[in-house]
Design a protein around this motif. Structure first.
Motif, mmCIF file in Angstrom:
data_model
loop_
_atom_site.group_PDB
_atom_site.id
_atom_site.type_symbol
_atom_site.label_atom_id
_atom_site.label_comp_id
_atom_site.label_asym_id
_atom_site.label_seq_id
_atom_site.Cartn_x
_atom_site.Cartn_y
_atom_site.Cartn_z
ATOM 1 N N PHE A 90 0.726 -1.173 -0.047
ATOM 2 C CA PHE A 90 0.126 0.062 0.019
ATOM 3 C C PHE A 90 1.059 0.971 0.041
ATOM 4 C CE2 PHE A 90 -4.241 -1.817 0.626
ATOM 5 C CZ PHE A 90 -3.931 -2.934 1.244
ATOM 6 N N PHE A 101 -4.961 5.690 2.205
ATOM 7 C CA PHE A 101 -4.405 4.543 1.382
ATOM 8 C C PHE A 101 -4.546 4.432 -0.323
ATOM 9 C CE2 PHE A 101 -2.740 1.491 4.659
ATOM 10 C CZ PHE A 101 -3.080 2.368 5.875
ATOM 11 N N GLY A 102 -3.688 4.052 -0.892
ATOM 12 C CA GLY A 102 -4.031 3.493 -2.269
ATOM 13 C C GLY A 102 -4.941 2.308 -2.218
ATOM 14 N N THR A 103 -5.024 1.702 -3.273
ATOM 15 C CA THR A 103 -6.049 0.652 -3.249
ATOM 16 C C THR A 103 -5.149 -0.535 -3.245
ATOM 17 O OG1 THR A 103 -6.059 0.741 -5.861
ATOM 18 C CG2 THR A 103 -7.882 1.653 -4.759
#
Lengths: 111, 113
Positions: A90, A101-103
């Motif tokens: 992440f 957060f990113g995916t």
């Protein structure tokens, strides 16, 4: 507003080959950026962090990331993948007092 | 090495029941957080807590959710009437200062049936 985009949901590499996990961020000011790793059924572990010091950041387990303001990128790299690197990664940006957060990118490492 | 601890590691509850998820942050940390991760989805911010009060909360953190730091050690997340969609992994985190490394617990996997 702060955000991060992880460009690949899955990355597959062979053991011993380089790893590149891509992350682009959006920030209205100088961001604090992090990479966290999550192994199956485990918690989140910090790999490395950028907080406006050196643009090339070294982390644990041989990972490093380079902050490129001109490209708004913070890509994670490792010269040689190990089987134990298989996990979810992440990219995270800090915004005021919370993390965004990113995916996530799932890294698979094949023998 | 100091760490954030969460209990229980797994919790199964019936829909409509109350659950309390417990966390012990690192002792000299000042900022506390709950995040959740629905299976296969991204990690989502729920709430931040500083100086004994909520500093920020997300849209997810509705009236069914509450947090408490009852004794200066534990940091709890309560869900008053659980729904099926509350099933997720819940992570507690703590920071010493803003914009520094967040230390995460191992998570509590909540399953609402």
């Amino acid at each position: 507003a702060q955000s991060v985009t992880q460009l690949d949901s899955h990355v597959s590499v062979s053991e011993g080959t380089p790893v590149l996990l891509r992350c682009n961020y959006s920030s209205s000011y100088s961001p604090s950026l992090f990479w966290y790793v999550q192994h199956p059924n485990k918690g989140l572990q910090l790999l490395l962090k950028y907080t406006s010091a050196a643009t090339l950041v070294k982390g644990i387990n041989g990972f490093e990331a380079e902050f490129k303001k001109s490209e708004t990128s913070f890509h994670l790299t490792k010269p040689s993948a190990h089987m134990s690197d298989a996990a979810e990664y992440f990219c995270v940006v800090s915004h005021t007092d919370k993390l965004i957060f990113g995916t996530g990118t799932r890294l698979q490492v094949f023998p | 090495e100091p760490e954030v601890t969460q209990t229980p590691s797994h919790q199964v509850t019936q829909m409509g029941q109350e659950v309390i998820l417990r966390c012990v942050p690192i002792s000299n940390h000042l900022y506390f957080y709950w995040y959740r991760q629905i299976l296969g989805q991204k990690v989502e911010f729920l709430v931040s807590f500083y100086n004994n009060e909520i500093s920020e909360k997300s849209e997810i953190f509705d009236d069914q959710f509450s947090v408490e730091r009852p004794d200066g050690s534990n940091f709890t997340l309560k869900i008053r009437s659980t729904k099926l969609e509350d099933s997720a992994m819940y992570f507690c985190a703590s920071l010493r200062r803003q914009n520094t490394e967040a230390f995460f617990g191992q998570g509590t996997r909540l399953t609402v049936v």
